[in-house]
Design a protein around this motif. Structure first.
Motif, PDB file in Angstrom:
ATOM      1  N   LEU A 150      17.513  26.263-111.339  1.00  0.00           N
ATOM      2  CA  LEU A 150      18.104  27.191-112.309  1.00  0.00           C
ATOM      3  C   LEU A 150      17.111  28.282-112.685  1.00  0.00           C
ATOM      4  N   GLY A 151      15.850  27.890-112.905  1.00  0.00           N
ATOM      5  CA  GLY A 151      14.839  28.876-113.256  1.00  0.00           C
ATOM      6  C   GLY A 151      14.595  29.870-112.136  1.00  0.00           C
ATOM      7  N   GLN A 152      14.566  29.385-110.897  1.00  0.00           N
ATOM      8  CA  GLN A 152      14.378  30.294-109.773  1.00  0.00           C
ATOM      9  C   GLN A 152      15.547  31.251-109.614  1.00  0.00           C
ATOM     10  N   PHE A 153      16.727  30.792-109.973  1.00  0.00           N
ATOM     11  CA  PHE A 153      17.907  31.664-109.910  1.00  0.00           C
ATOM     12  C   PHE A 153      17.846  32.745-110.989  1.00  0.00           C
ATOM     13  N   LEU A 154      17.337  32.394-112.176  1.00  0.00           N
ATOM     14  CA  LEU A 154      17.313  33.341-113.289  1.00  0.00           C
ATOM     15  C   LEU A 154      16.143  34.315-113.208  1.00  0.00           C
ATOM     16  N   LEU A 155      15.019  33.881-112.665  1.00  0.00           N
ATOM     17  CA  LEU A 155      13.860  34.763-112.573  1.00  0.00           C
ATOM     18  C   LEU A 155      14.110  35.848-111.525  1.00  0.00           C
ATOM     19  N   PRO A 156      13.507  37.018-111.718  1.00  0.00           N
ATOM     20  CA  PRO A 156      13.751  38.129-110.766  1.00  0.00           C
ATOM     21  C   PRO A 156      13.174  37.826-109.394  1.00  0.00           C
ATOM     22  N   SER A 157      13.859  38.285-108.379  1.00  0.00           N
ATOM     23  CA  SER A 157      13.376  38.148-107.008  1.00  0.00           C
ATOM     24  C   SER A 157      12.476  39.329-106.667  1.00  0.00           C
ATOM     25  N   VAL A 158      11.397  39.045-105.962  1.00  0.00           N
ATOM     26  CA  VAL A 158      10.444  40.080-105.569  1.00  0.00           C
ATOM     27  C   VAL A 158      10.251  40.006-104.064  1.00  0.00           C
ATOM     28  N   ASP A 159      10.675  41.037-103.364  1.00  0.00           N
ATOM     29  CA  ASP A 159      10.513  41.094-101.910  1.00  0.00           C
ATOM     30  C   ASP A 159      10.072  42.499-101.547  1.00  0.00           C
ATOM     31  N   GLU A 160       8.761  42.716-101.545  1.00  0.00           N
ATOM     32  CA  GLU A 160       8.214  44.043-101.286  1.00  0.00           C
ATOM     33  C   GLU A 160       7.389  44.086-100.000  1.00  0.00           C
ATOM     34  N   VAL A 161       7.601  43.120 -99.120  1.00  0.00           N
ATOM     35  CA  VAL A 161       6.881  43.109 -97.845  1.00  0.00           C
ATOM     36  C   VAL A 161       7.438  44.215 -96.962  1.00  0.00           C
ATOM     37  N   PRO A 162       6.615  45.160 -96.520  1.00  0.00           N
ATOM     38  CA  PRO A 162       7.114  46.225 -95.647  1.00  0.00           C
ATOM     39  C   PRO A 162       7.711  45.661 -94.360  1.00  0.00           C
ATOM     40  N   ALA A 163       8.714  46.336 -93.858  1.00  0.00           N
ATOM     41  CA  ALA A 163       9.397  45.844 -92.658  1.00  0.00           C
ATOM     42  C   ALA A 163       8.482  45.784 -91.454  1.00  0.00           C
ATOM     43  N   ASP A 164       7.473  46.659 -91.411  1.00  0.00           N
ATOM     44  CA  ASP A 164       6.587  46.688 -90.248  1.00  0.00           C
ATOM     45  C   ASP A 164       5.282  45.928 -90.489  1.00  0.00           C
ATOM     46  N   PHE A 165       5.203  45.165 -91.588  1.00  0.00           N
ATOM     47  CA  PHE A 165       3.981  44.413 -91.843  1.00  0.00           C
ATOM     48  C   PHE A 165       3.886  43.255 -90.846  1.00  0.00           C
ATOM     49  N   PRO A 166       2.715  43.030 -90.238  1.00  0.00           N
ATOM     50  CA  PRO A 166       2.585  41.973 -89.217  1.00  0.00           C
ATOM     51  C   PRO A 166       2.947  40.595 -89.776  1.00  0.00           C
ATOM     52  N   ALA A 167       3.946  39.963 -89.192  1.00  0.00           N
ATOM     53  CA  ALA A 167       4.400  38.656 -89.675  1.00  0.00           C
ATOM     54  C   ALA A 167       3.323  37.589 -89.505  1.00  0.00           C
ATOM     55  N   THR A 168       2.573  37.674 -88.407  1.00  0.00           N
ATOM     56  CA  THR A 168       1.517  36.691 -88.160  1.00  0.00           C
ATOM     57  C   THR A 168       0.428  36.787 -89.215  1.00  0.00           C
ATOM     58  N   LEU A 169       0.046  38.004 -89.579  1.00  0.00           N
ATOM     59  CA  LEU A 169      -0.971  38.203 -90.609  1.00  0.00           C
ATOM     60  C   LEU A 169      -0.498  37.648 -91.953  1.00  0.00           C
ATOM     61  N   LEU A 170       0.746  37.922 -92.303  1.00  0.00           N
ATOM     62  CA  LEU A 170       1.295  37.408 -93.557  1.00  0.00           C
ATOM     63  C   LEU A 170       1.312  35.888 -93.567  1.00  0.00           C
ATOM     64  N   TRP A 171       1.712  35.277 -92.464  1.00  0.00           N
ATOM     65  CA  TRP A 171       1.765  33.826 -92.360  1.00  0.00           C
ATOM     66  C   TRP A 171       0.376  33.207 -92.476  1.00  0.00           C
ATOM     67  N   HIS A 172      -0.597  33.793 -91.783  1.00  0.00           N
ATOM     68  CA  HIS A 172      -1.960  33.271 -91.832  1.00  0.00           C
ATOM     69  C   HIS A 172      -2.550  33.403 -93.238  1.00  0.00           C
ATOM     70  N   PHE A 173      -2.260  34.509 -93.910  1.00  0.00           N
ATOM     71  CA  PHE A 173      -2.766  34.684 -95.270  1.00  0.00           C
ATOM     72  C   PHE A 173      -2.188  33.642 -96.214  1.00  0.00           C
ATOM     73  N   ARG A 174      -0.901  33.401 -96.112  1.00  0.00           N
ATOM     74  CA  ARG A 174      -0.272  32.421 -96.990  1.00  0.00           C
ATOM     75  C   ARG A 174      -0.787  31.015 -96.718  1.00  0.00           C
ATOM     76  N   LEU A 175      -0.987  30.681 -95.453  1.00  0.00           N
ATOM     77  CA  LEU A 175      -1.559  29.376 -95.131  1.00  0.00           C
ATOM     78  C   LEU A 175      -2.966  29.249 -95.695  1.00  0.00           C
TER      79      LEU A 175
END
Length: 240
Positions: A187-212
């Motif tokens: 419920l809290g995740q549904f009520l809190l604002p969603s944030v998706d500002e990852v650029p479309a051309d941002f390297p997916a592998t780099l993003l994945w490695h950073f999060r890991l």
């Protein structure tokens, strides 16, 4: 005894911060450098970006990766280590016959779940190059609100379990409490604002490695706190 556990927890947090800093310096920081390089290259293609995206840094990257990273993690480690010790002092002996080291590891695992995993589902870690500058305040507030919701939901779920344990079997009370926690988080995740500002051309592998790397740094921090504080707390308990 609480005072003795408190300073031991803070020391364990500082030591854990040192270990996490060394890991982040080797694994996470290279991903940040790549993300900043992407940001500079991406900004150079936009004429409306001042100085082609090469703004003067208030704090150099060398300081950020060295003394800045160590100072931030040390302060964070001391704070969470102290809180960890206080929760240990309050909860020890209330969850059945479990030793100090096992209980410390259990608390560390719960902390990872409530503070790292659950908030990260709604707001996963992103490198500095991802996100707009004018939404930093909103993203920070939303992330800490998600942490507060996760921790608060766990406290409420624990109280629900205690109340149901008087009239239900232990396993039933536990399952109902877990269901209540999941419902509150969803419920809290549904009520809190969603944030998706990852650029479309941002390297997916780099993003994945950073999060890991970010998750692994937190895992190492909390695991070290659990192990080191558990060993230290056991000595205090033996003397008592």
């Amino acid at each position: 005894m609480t005072k003795s556990l408190l300073w031991r927890g803070m020391l364990a947090g500082i030591l854990a911060a040192l270990v996490a800093t060394m890991f982040a310096r080797v694994i996470a920081e290279p991903q940040i450098d790549l993300a900043i390089g992407y940001e500079h290259v991406h900004a150079a293609h936009h004429a409306d970006t001042p100085a082609n995206g090469q703004e003067e840094e208030l704090v150099s990257r060398a300081t950020q990766k060295g003394a800045g990273l160590l100072t931030a993690l040390a302060l964070y480690g001391a704070a969470v280590g102290g809180i960890f010790a206080l929760i240990f002092a309050y909860g020890y002996g209330r969850f059945g016959r479990i030793g100090p080291r096992s209980f410390a590891l259990l608390l560390a695992g719960i902390a990872i779940l409530l503070i790292v995993i659950v908030p990260g589902i709604k707001y996963p870690q992103t490198p500095p190059a991802v996100g707009q500058h004018d939404t930093v305040g909103l993203r920070t507030a939303a992330y800490f609100a998600m942490i507060a919701l996760s921790v608060g939901g766990a406290v409420i779920a624990a109280k629900i379990r205690s109340a149901l344990a008087r009239s239900c079997r232990g396993i039933d009370a536990m399952l109902l409490a877990m269901a209540a926690y999941v419902a509150m988080v969803v419920l809290g995740q549904f009520l809190l604002p969603s944030v998706d500002e990852v650029p479309a051309d941002f390297p997916a592998t780099l993003l994945w490695h950073f999060r890991l790397a970010s998750i692994a740094t937190q895992l190492i921090l909390w695991a070290t706190i659990g192990i080191v504080f558990g060993l230290s707390a056991e000595r205090v308990m033996i003397r008592r």
